[in-house]
Write an enzyme that holds these catalytic residues in place. Structure first.
Site, PDB file in Angstrom:
ATOM      1  N   LYS A 169     -11.719  -1.490   7.543  1.00  0.00           N
ATOM      2  CA  LYS A 169     -10.974  -2.419   8.395  1.00  0.00           C
ATOM      3  C   LYS A 169     -11.318  -2.212   9.868  1.00  0.00           C
ATOM      4  O   LYS A 169     -11.768  -3.120  10.516  1.00  0.00           O
ATOM      5  CB  LYS A 169      -9.478  -2.279   8.162  1.00  0.00           C
ATOM      6  CG  LYS A 169      -9.040  -3.013   6.897  1.00  0.00           C
ATOM      7  CD  LYS A 169      -8.448  -2.138   5.863  1.00  0.00           C
ATOM      8  CE  LYS A 169      -8.200  -2.876   4.567  1.00  0.00           C
ATOM      9  NZ  LYS A 169      -7.469  -2.050   3.618  1.00  0.00           N
ATOM     10  N   ASP A 217      -1.175   6.945   6.100  1.00  0.00           N
ATOM     11  CA  ASP A 217      -2.254   6.025   5.744  1.00  0.00           C
ATOM     12  C   ASP A 217      -2.441   5.069   6.920  1.00  0.00           C
ATOM     13  O   ASP A 217      -1.603   4.212   7.169  1.00  0.00           O
ATOM     14  CB  ASP A 217      -1.881   5.274   4.461  1.00  0.00           C
ATOM     15  CG  ASP A 217      -2.933   4.244   4.057  1.00  0.00           C
ATOM     16  OD1 ASP A 217      -3.958   4.119   4.756  1.00  0.00           O
ATOM     17  OD2 ASP A 217      -2.717   3.570   3.025  1.00  0.00           O
ATOM     18  N   TRP A 235       0.826  -1.219   0.000  1.00  0.00           N
ATOM     19  CA  TRP A 235       0.000   0.000   0.000  1.00  0.00           C
ATOM     20  C   TRP A 235       0.851   1.256   0.000  1.00  0.00           C
ATOM     21  O   TRP A 235       0.484   2.258  -0.621  1.00  0.00           O
ATOM     22  CB  TRP A 235      -0.968  -0.006   1.184  1.00  0.00           C
ATOM     23  CG  TRP A 235      -2.030  -1.049   1.037  1.00  0.00           C
ATOM     24  CD1 TRP A 235      -2.232  -2.131   1.833  1.00  0.00           C
ATOM     25  CD2 TRP A 235      -3.027  -1.124  -0.002  1.00  0.00           C
ATOM     26  NE1 TRP A 235      -3.284  -2.863   1.355  1.00  0.00           N
ATOM     27  CE2 TRP A 235      -3.787  -2.283   0.240  1.00  0.00           C
ATOM     28  CE3 TRP A 235      -3.328  -0.333  -1.115  1.00  0.00           C
ATOM     29  CZ2 TRP A 235      -4.849  -2.667  -0.588  1.00  0.00           C
ATOM     30  CZ3 TRP A 235      -4.386  -0.718  -1.934  1.00  0.00           C
ATOM     31  CH2 TRP A 235      -5.129  -1.869  -1.672  1.00  0.00           C
TER      32      TRP A 235
HETATM   33  C1  PLP Z   1      -7.043  -1.621   2.451  1.00  0.00           C
HETATM   34  C2  PLP Z   1      -5.991  -0.582   2.396  1.00  0.00           C
HETATM   35  C3  PLP Z   1      -5.988   0.403   1.401  1.00  0.00           C
HETATM   36  C4  PLP Z   1      -7.004   0.446   0.290  1.00  0.00           C
HETATM   37  O1  PLP Z   1      -8.095   1.128   0.687  1.00  0.00           O
HETATM   38  P1  PLP Z   1      -9.306   1.514  -0.312  1.00  0.00           P
HETATM   39  O2  PLP Z   1     -10.266   2.091   0.644  1.00  0.00           O
HETATM   40  O3  PLP Z   1      -9.743   0.237  -0.959  1.00  0.00           O
HETATM   41  O4  PLP Z   1      -8.778   2.489  -1.279  1.00  0.00           O
HETATM   42  C5  PLP Z   1      -5.006   1.368   1.459  1.00  0.00           C
HETATM   43  N1  PLP Z   1      -4.065   1.369   2.424  1.00  0.00           N
HETATM   44  C6  PLP Z   1      -4.029   0.421   3.370  1.00  0.00           C
HETATM   45  C7  PLP Z   1      -2.954   0.467   4.424  1.00  0.00           C
HETATM   46  C8  PLP Z   1      -4.987  -0.577   3.384  1.00  0.00           C
HETATM   47  O5  PLP Z   1      -4.959  -1.519   4.339  1.00  0.00           O
END
Ligand code: PLP
Length: 365
Positions: A198, A174, A103
């Site tokens: 999540k 993020d 990611w």
């Molecule tokens: C799941 C995830 C994403 C993707 O998120 P979307 O909402 O599908 O764009 C991005 N960064 C991390 C760390 C993730 O776990």
């Protein structure tokens, strides 16, 4: 009683049962309106109360100071990957990205599309398949950098920053897969963002927390309106129709989190879960092999490990399913097993998994 499984999916992931039960109870007649919350105008007082409560709960649970704005947007972490450089990398500003996984790389690639050479790699453990985080001496943050982007929990690889990278630049982070897993000091963070699916609620809502001085840097007027953080902040995340139902579920999840003692209580549960699961892996080190090489870097949210053979891995996943546990198959590029143990996964759920693992070793070890 409905038959609920123990859910170890990486995302979308399980939600706390009381948050779902509340939604079930309130579904057809929300707050005496005679409508579901999906069917109410986003300008009506019934929805407004939900919206304000969701924003206030984020503030309260995370202990956000007054100089932070809370936004509830759409487009997932992916849209934030793009909005961040579009808003911030103006006037030759530069940024360093810490590459610690799948990611983090995606965030970097999106930023590169916007910022080109002004987007640099501040550290990377790609050569080691991202099986650990960078060590203190491995960071190269430019003195001319406006911010440092990193991914607090690497969902695919199963590493997690317990201490954040040392730098005097604002962090942009993020936190999609570990937001609110514990209390932490937000003051070094310029932007925190997270897709909800999540730890917070359903997909379709993105939480963005932005410090006022960083928001002031988002001056660009030439972006399509939806892409401007400042506009969303001015409109209190009601510039256009927000994802009302998703925000409502997020409200339920956060209200539940508060009811069980907030992030301190959640942290205690998460640490206990990690201790149980890694404890079992380490105890059977000849059988279970963890993907992450440094113990200090191990994630409390995504636990990746291998079994001796592919055949045993398949059997493990199948037998776990027979025992009511789903979502344990590893990410396609990593293989093996990944147990995602987000906030909604209880200590008891992990105890059940660990008992199953013990039995599995006895039979197959
Ligand atoms: C799941 C995830 C994403 C993707 O998120 P979307 O909402 O599908 O764009 C991005 N960064 C991390 C760390 C993730 O776990």
């Amino acid at each position: 009683m409905t038959n609920r499984v123990i859910n170890f999916y990486a995302g979308p992931a399980g939600l706390p049962l009381p948050a779902l039960e509340r939604a079930k109870e309130e579904l057809l007649d929300f707050a005496g309106s005679g409508m579901s919350v999906m069917e109410i105008s986003h300008r009506a007082k019934e929805y407004d109360a939900v919206h304000e409560e969701a924003l206030a709960l984020v503030r309260e649970l995370m202990g956000l100071p007054a100089n932070y704005k809370v936004l509830l947007l759409q487009g997932g972490a992916h849209l934030a990957f793009g909005m961040i450089p579009l808003n911030l990398l103006r006037g030759g500003r530069k940024a360093d990205y810490i590459l610690t996984g799948n990611w983090a790389e995606k965030a970097y690639k999106e930023a590169k599309l916007v910022g080109g050479e002004n987007v640099r790699v501040g550290a990377s453990t790609k050569d080691e398949k991202y099986a650990r985080l960078p060590k203190a001496g491995e960071y190269k943050i430019g003195t001319d950098s406006s911010f440092v982007h990193f991914t607090s929990n690497n969902t695919v690889e199963g590493t997690q920053f317990k201490a954040f990278p040392k730098t005097d630049k604002p962090y942009i982070c993020d936190m999609s897969s570990d937001i609110m897993w514990r209390p932490f000091d937000v003051s070094n963070f310029g932007i925190i963002y997270a897709g909800a699916q999540k730890n917070l609620g359903p997909s379709g809502v993105t939480l963005v927390i932005i410090r006022d001085d960083v928001l002031e840097m988002c001056e660009a007027q030439d972006l399509p309106s939806y892409l401007r953080f400042k506009l969303h902040a001015e409109k209190n995340s009601l510039y256009n129709t927000p994802p009302c139902f998703g925000i409502y579920i997020l409200r339920n999840v956060l209200a539940y989190n508060k009811s069980i003692g907030g992030l301190k209580a959640i942290e205690a549960n998460n640490l206990k879960k990690g201790e149980l699961l890694y404890g079992c892996i380490d105890k059977h080190a000849g059988f279970f092999k963890p993907f992450v090489t440094e113990k200090a870097d191990r994630s409390m949210m995504n636990v990746d490990f291998f079994l001796p053979t592919e055949a045993l891995t398949d059997t493990f996943v199948k037998e776990a399913k027979k025992n009511n546990m789903v979502g344990l198959k590893g990410y396609r590029d990593v293989g093996g097993i990944r147990a995602s143990t987000y906030n909604a996964v209880t200590v008891d759920n992990v105890k059940t998994l660990v008992s199953f693992m013990e039995e599995f070793v006895k039979k197959n070890g």
